[in-house]
Design a protein around this motif. Structure first.
Motif, PDB file in Angstrom:
ATOM      1  N   TRP A  55      42.122  68.373  46.007  1.00 40.88           N
ATOM      2  CA  TRP A  55      41.304  67.818  44.938  1.00 40.88           C
ATOM      3  C   TRP A  55      42.022  66.662  44.232  1.00 40.88           C
ATOM      4  N   SER A  56      43.358  66.757  44.095  1.00 41.86           N
ATOM      5  CA  SER A  56      44.113  65.657  43.499  1.00 41.86           C
ATOM      6  C   SER A  56      44.073  64.432  44.394  1.00 41.86           C
ATOM      7  N   LEU A  57      44.235  64.616  45.705  1.00 43.95           N
ATOM      8  CA  LEU A  57      44.139  63.479  46.623  1.00 43.95           C
ATOM      9  C   LEU A  57      42.749  62.850  46.584  1.00 43.95           C
ATOM     10  N   TRP A  58      41.719  63.673  46.446  1.00 47.99           N
ATOM     11  CA  TRP A  58      40.344  63.153  46.375  1.00 47.99           C
ATOM     12  C   TRP A  58      40.134  62.326  45.107  1.00 47.99           C
ATOM     13  N   ARG A  59      40.539  62.879  43.968  1.00 43.50           N
ATOM     14  CA  ARG A  59      40.292  62.181  42.713  1.00 43.50           C
ATOM     15  C   ARG A  59      41.081  60.880  42.608  1.00 43.50           C
ATOM     16  N   ASN A  60      42.245  60.829  43.268  1.00 42.04           N
ATOM     17  CA  ASN A  60      43.068  59.617  43.196  1.00 42.04           C
ATOM     18  C   ASN A  60      42.817  58.648  44.346  1.00 42.04           C
ATOM     19  N   GLY A  61      41.842  58.946  45.192  1.00 43.34           N
ATOM     20  CA  GLY A  61      41.420  58.007  46.220  1.00 43.34           C
ATOM     21  C   GLY A  61      42.320  57.925  47.420  1.00 43.34           C
ATOM     22  N   TYR A  62      43.113  58.968  47.717  1.00 41.61           N
ATOM     23  CA  TYR A  62      44.013  58.930  48.857  1.00 41.61           C
ATOM     24  C   TYR A  62      43.376  59.424  50.151  1.00 41.61           C
ATOM     25  N   ILE A  63      42.145  59.859  50.080  1.00 46.01           N
ATOM     26  CA  ILE A  63      41.453  60.327  51.270  1.00 46.01           C
ATOM     27  C   ILE A  63      40.557  59.205  51.762  1.00 46.01           C
ATOM     28  N   PRO A  64      40.808  58.699  52.968  1.00 43.25           N
ATOM     29  CA  PRO A  64      40.012  57.554  53.450  1.00 43.25           C
ATOM     30  C   PRO A  64      38.581  57.954  53.806  1.00 43.25           C
ATOM     31  N   TYR A  65      37.707  56.948  53.717  1.00 39.14           N
ATOM     32  CA  TYR A  65      36.301  57.115  54.103  1.00 39.14           C
ATOM     33  C   TYR A  65      35.614  58.254  53.335  1.00 39.14           C
ATOM     34  N   ARG A  66      36.065  58.517  52.126  1.00 35.69           N
ATOM     35  CA  ARG A  66      35.515  59.654  51.383  1.00 35.69           C
ATOM     36  C   ARG A  66      34.096  59.412  50.899  1.00 35.69           C
ATOM     37  N   LEU A  67      33.695  58.108  50.782  1.00 35.17           N
ATOM     38  CA  LEU A  67      32.344  57.810  50.288  1.00 35.17           C
ATOM     39  C   LEU A  67      31.359  57.491  51.395  1.00 35.17           C
ATOM     40  N   VAL A  68      31.822  57.477  52.643  1.00 31.47           N
ATOM     41  CA  VAL A  68      30.932  57.108  53.752  1.00 31.47           C
ATOM     42  C   VAL A  68      29.736  58.047  53.860  1.00 31.47           C
ATOM     43  N   PRO A  69      29.884  59.395  53.811  1.00 29.20           N
ATOM     44  CA  PRO A  69      28.690  60.270  53.890  1.00 29.20           C
ATOM     45  C   PRO A  69      27.694  60.010  52.764  1.00 29.20           C
ATOM     46  N   LEU A  70      28.183  59.703  51.552  1.00 29.40           N
ATOM     47  CA  LEU A  70      27.259  59.467  50.433  1.00 29.40           C
ATOM     48  C   LEU A  70      26.490  58.169  50.623  1.00 29.40           C
ATOM     49  N   LYS A  71      27.175  57.102  51.120  1.00 36.43           N
ATOM     50  CA  LYS A  71      26.507  55.808  51.295  1.00 36.43           C
ATOM     51  C   LYS A  71      25.451  55.859  52.383  1.00 36.43           C
ATOM     52  N   LEU A  72      25.591  56.796  53.344  1.00 31.76           N
ATOM     53  CA  LEU A  72      24.596  56.888  54.413  1.00 31.76           C
ATOM     54  C   LEU A  72      23.250  57.372  53.912  1.00 31.76           C
ATOM     55  N   PHE A  73      23.212  58.129  52.786  1.00 28.51           N
ATOM     56  CA  PHE A  73      21.973  58.719  52.290  1.00 28.51           C
ATOM     57  C   PHE A  73      21.515  58.108  50.960  1.00 28.51           C
ATOM     58  N   THR A  74      22.117  57.008  50.542  1.00 28.62           N
ATOM     59  CA  THR A  74      21.719  56.352  49.292  1.00 28.62           C
ATOM     60  C   THR A  74      21.475  54.862  49.557  1.00 28.62           C
ATOM     61  N   PRO A  75      20.710  54.190  48.698  1.00 32.09           N
ATOM     62  CA  PRO A  75      20.455  52.731  48.886  1.00 32.09           C
ATOM     63  C   PRO A  75      21.749  51.933  48.859  1.00 32.09           C
TER      64      PRO A  75
ATOM     65  N   ALA B 171      30.261  46.163  48.570  1.00 35.13           N
ATOM     66  CA  ALA B 171      30.417  46.035  50.018  1.00 35.13           C
ATOM     67  C   ALA B 171      31.781  46.573  50.444  1.00 35.13           C
ATOM     68  N   GLY B 172      31.865  47.002  51.692  1.00 35.75           N
ATOM     69  CA  GLY B 172      33.112  47.487  52.240  1.00 35.75           C
ATOM     70  C   GLY B 172      33.175  49.018  52.251  1.00 35.75           C
ATOM     71  N   THR B 173      34.097  49.511  53.101  1.00 32.62           N
ATOM     72  CA  THR B 173      34.226  50.958  53.235  1.00 32.62           C
ATOM     73  C   THR B 173      34.746  51.601  51.957  1.00 32.62           C
ATOM     74  N   PHE B 174      35.619  50.892  51.261  1.00 32.58           N
ATOM     75  CA  PHE B 174      36.223  51.454  50.058  1.00 32.58           C
ATOM     76  C   PHE B 174      35.519  50.999  48.792  1.00 32.58           C
ATOM     77  N   GLY B 175      34.390  50.351  48.895  1.00 33.64           N
ATOM     78  CA  GLY B 175      33.676  49.872  47.724  1.00 33.64           C
ATOM     79  C   GLY B 175      33.098  51.002  46.902  1.00 33.64           C
ATOM     80  N   GLY B 176      33.214  50.894  45.553  1.00 32.88           N
ATOM     81  CA  GLY B 176      32.731  51.918  44.668  1.00 32.88           C
ATOM     82  C   GLY B 176      31.313  51.670  44.214  1.00 32.88           C
ATOM     83  N   PRO B 177      30.822  52.408  43.262  1.00 35.73           N
ATOM     84  CA  PRO B 177      29.446  52.251  42.767  1.00 35.73           C
ATOM     85  C   PRO B 177      29.293  50.959  41.980  1.00 35.73           C
ATOM     86  N   ARG B 178      28.145  50.285  42.232  1.00 29.88           N
ATOM     87  CA  ARG B 178      27.857  49.044  41.550  1.00 29.88           C
ATOM     88  C   ARG B 178      26.939  49.295  40.372  1.00 29.88           C
TER      89      ARG B 178
END
Length: 789
Positions: free
Chosen positions: A98-118, A124-131
């Motif tokens: 959970w610490s690695l997740w919150r601090n962004g050390y897990i790669p591609y952690r947002l890819v599953p969420l971006k696949l099901f949202t606009p 843009a980019g794999t590591f891009g956050g919410p706009r």
């Protein structure tokens, strides 16, 4: 004493009741109520509580009074140490992830969420956050879902549920309720401090479904917060059984409140005598209920009146007399002919409702079935009816821990009108005090109030001769007891025809010795009376005297053992003699003890014991009324068992009778009877200290059983690679052992339940192995019993 007709039966009048040799003293009239019980029936419980205690029907030999079944056996699980280490590792692993997740050390952690949202919600980019705000809300809900999955996975990997069941739920209430309440409070703190992502995701989901305008109302917001708080507490309440705990506490408070009215029971309890109420005898039931609640009845009274009621249900006159006696004297109705309501002293625990006496408890030993370990072990008439053989060396506890409790139990049941007991032992033994018996026969003691009838109270010469021959020469292997019975019948019949009774010991010895004066006098009397048939019997005996294989001399030598000065007042016959006869046990619930002079006259004592055993088996089998359980207890059956008595013991179970025989060793019985004796009895008991020879016979009698065995073989591991060989060498250098692997083989094999060596060398002092069989055919395997446990 008035028995309200309870013990009156045909052929059991006053002349059949055994009485002292002298005139009995006048007995005082019975009081309206006999003395109250001197002790509670069992433990510290009163009679009312004793009656209410459940007695579930269990396997043979289980002490049923208050029996609680043992919880089911739990399979061998993980040790507590391994569980705690697993929990610690899973918690630390979860925190790290959970610490690695919150601090962004897990790669591609947002890819599953971006696949099901606009896509316009995110940079843009794999590591891009919410706009946008929508992207930030989606990420919050996404993290909450992942946090729940992480907790669930760590819980499964760390086996948290087993830790909870073993160390929290296993301790019961109120610890379970307090522990879950503490856990719920900690969870609430973590939720409202945002350490656990729950509040914000719930608010976002509610706004997405109902719209953001819903939060303009403070009342709605408070309701949502309350639902979140209740939702957090709900699983802890389910785990801690808060509802049941609260109901139990409130119920106890209401029960202890002084002004709380007690609700009437739906059905009358056992202390209210429901069987009498169902039969319309309400007044009698009320009288007995009052006697129970005021302490004017004991367990013997309850058992006696229940038996009297069961006997009298089919006889209206007897039932009416019993009802009248209950209304007049309460719990003292239908008393035993002796007037006693209890024994002067008890040494064991008894339950007269089931007829059981507790001998001890089953040891926590692998030989015993799991369900029987720790449970009480008891004997009852259903088991004693198959007879019991106990073997153990002197000092093993046969008399104190088996014979005395069994005799005591049967004596209590005799006071209740359900049994009759005949106990035979050496003078000064441990069978009980004199005032615990109705009849005490002290053979060889001039102060004895009773004699003993060698002929068993019969008037048939052939029957008397058969039983007497069994007692005199039944242990002589080279002599046929049937021929000996014929010789005795040829003398007893003519003598009884002339004199009206059987001969005494001195006269019988003269006749067996062939004394010419006695024989001629008997012949003249038969001729003068015209008894030609009996004269032919006597002549036949005269012709056979001195022939090859004549049993007369052996019979004369054996009867001479009783023709001693010490026995002169005993074994008398004729009009002036009033010996005690075992036939008194046919219909009367008597408590009889026979003391034998084992120290001074050992051989005569064995002869008399054989005679008592032969008389008992013959009389018990010939009874017409078998409603009364009769039992013979021989404190020492050494050299008393014969082929005929073995057959008689085998017949006892079908005539509501039984025998308890104790031996120092099985070799005290002729070798040819070992198998027959062990097969004739349904219950076998081996005390600690038996020899391997005796243990072998018990092991053969108890047979074998299928067991599952595990064999572990260690095989050396040979490494082919240099690096692996180096690791193995290093491990051997550190541990001092070669690298091996285990090969486990599981198979079913047939093994003895108890081996001879285990019985001889592994039985602790104060223990015994006991196998049981009921009259109905139910079996209990050999159980290791801690006596008096």
């Amino acid at each position: 004493m008035d028995t309200e007709g309870t013990y009156d039966a045909r052929g059991t009048g006053a002349d059949r009741v055994p009485r002292p040799a002298g005139p009995p003293a006048a007995a005082p009239p019975p009081p309206a109520y006999a003395p109250h019980p001197r002790r509670p029936p069992t433990g510290d419980a009163g009679v009312e509580e004793w009656l209410r205690t459940p007695r579930p029907v269990r396997e043979p030999g289980v002490w049923r009074y208050g029996h609680v079944p043992r919880p089911p056996e739990k399979p061998e699980g993980v040790s507590d140490r391994s569980l705690l280490v697993g929990v610690l590792i899973s918690v630390l692993s979860g925190l790290l992830l959970w610490s690695l997740w919150r601090n962004g050390y897990i790669p591609y952690r947002l890819v599953p969420l971006k696949l099901f949202t606009p896509g316009d919600w995110w940079y843009a980019g794999t590591f891009g956050g919410p706009r946008t705000i929508e992207g930030a809300d989606a990420l919050t809900v996404y993290e909450a879902v992942l946090f729940g999955l992480l907790v669930y996975g760590c819980g499964r990997l760390g086996n948290w549920s087993e830790i909870f069941r073993r160390h929290v739920a296993g301790r019961g209430q109120p610890f379970l309720g307090l522990a879950t309440a503490a856990g719920g409070a900690l969870a609430e703190l973590l939720v409202w401090k945002d350490a656990v992502p729950l509040v914000r995701p719930v608010l976002i989901l509610v706004a997405a479904v109902a719209g953001g305008e819903i939060y303009q109302s403070q009342t709605v917001v408070n309701v949502i917060y309350a639902l979140i708080a209740l939702g957090v507490l709900w699983p802890f309440a389910r785990l801690g059984h808060w509802r049941a705990l609260l109901a139990d506490r409130l119920g106890k408070s209401a029960a202890t409140a002084p002004d709380a009215p007690s609700a009437p029971p739906d059905a009358p309890g056992p202390e209210q005598w429901p069987e009498l109420r169902a039969a319309g005898l309400t007044d009698a039931a009320e009288a007995l209920t009052a006697a129970v609640r005021t302490g004017r009845m004991n367990d013997v009274d309850v058992a006696r009146l229940r038996h009297a009621w069961a006997v009298g249900r089919g006889n209206p006159e007897r039932l009416a007399a019993l009802t009248e006696a209950v209304l007049r004297t309460g719990g003292a109705a239908a008393l035993h002919p002796s007037g006693a309501r209890d024994l002067p002293h008890r040494t064991a625990r008894h339950d007269l409702l089931t007829g059981q006496v507790r001998l001890g408890s089953c040891a926590d030993d692998p030989h015993n079935p799991y369900a029987r370990r720790g449970s009480g072990l008891a004997l009852e008439p259903a088991l004693l009816g198959t007879s019991l053989l106990a073997v153990g060396p002197p000092g093993a506890g046969k008399s104190a821990r088996l014979v005395r409790p069994v005799v005591e139990s049967l004596a209590l049941q005799a006071l209740a009108g359900r049994a009759a007991v005949l106990a035979v032992g050496g003078a000064g033994g441990e069978l009980g005090p004199d005032d615990a018996f109705d009849v005490v026969v002290r053979i060889g003691d001039p102060a004895s109030a009773h004699d003993f009838d060698l002929y068993g109270g019969t008037t048939d010469p052939d029957e008397a001769a058969s039983v007497l021959a069994e007692g005199l020469v039944g242990d002589v292997t080279h002599l046929d007891s049937r021929r000996a019975a014929t010789v005795l019948a040829q003398l007893l019949g003519p003598y009884r025809t002339v004199h009206g009774h059987f001969p005494g010991v001195p006269v019988l010895r003269e006749l067996l010795d062939g004394d010419l004066t006695a024989i001629d006098a008997l012949r003249e009397a038969l001729g003068a009376g015209g008894h030609q048939a009996m004269l032919r019997e006597l002549d036949a005996r005269t012709r056979q005297k001195g022939g090859a294989g004549d049993p007369g001399p052996v019979l004369a030598d054996r009867i001479a053992l009783l023709d001693r000065p010490a026995f002169a007042p005993f074994f008398a016959t004729g009009a002036g003699a009033r010996p005690f006869s075992l036939r008194s046990l046919e219909h009367l619930p008597l408590r009889v003890r026979i003391d034998l002079p084992e120290r001074a006259h050992a051989e005569a004592s064995r002869l008399l014991t054989r005679l008592v055993l032969a008389q008992f088996t013959a009389i018990a089998a010939a009874r017409t009324d078998r409603s009364l359980f009769v039992c013979l207890v021989l404190d020492d059956a050494t050299h008393t068992v014969t082929p005929e008595t073995v057959r008689g013991v085998r017949r006892l179970r079908s005539v509501n009778a039984g025998a308890v025989l104790t031996l120092r060793t099985v070799d005290d019985v002729p070798e040819g009877l070992h198998t027959a004796l062990l097969g004739a009895v349904g219950c076998c008991m081996a005390f600690s200290g038996v020899t391997t020879w005796d243990g072998k016979r018990f092991a053969e009698a108890w047979g074998k059983e299928w067991v599952e065995t595990r064999e572990v073989a260690q095989h050396a591991v040979f490494a082919d690679q240099p690096f692996t060989r180096a690791l193995h060498g290093l491990r051997k250098l550190v541990t001092g052992k070669a690298v091996t692997r285990d090969a486990v083989t599981v198979r079913r094999v047939e093994r003895e339940r108890w081996s001879a060596s285990e019985l001889a060398y592994q039985l602790p002092a104060g223990h015994a192995v006991l196998s049981l069989t009921t009259v109905g055919g139910e079996h209990a395997p050999p159980l290791l019993v801690e006596l008096s446990g």
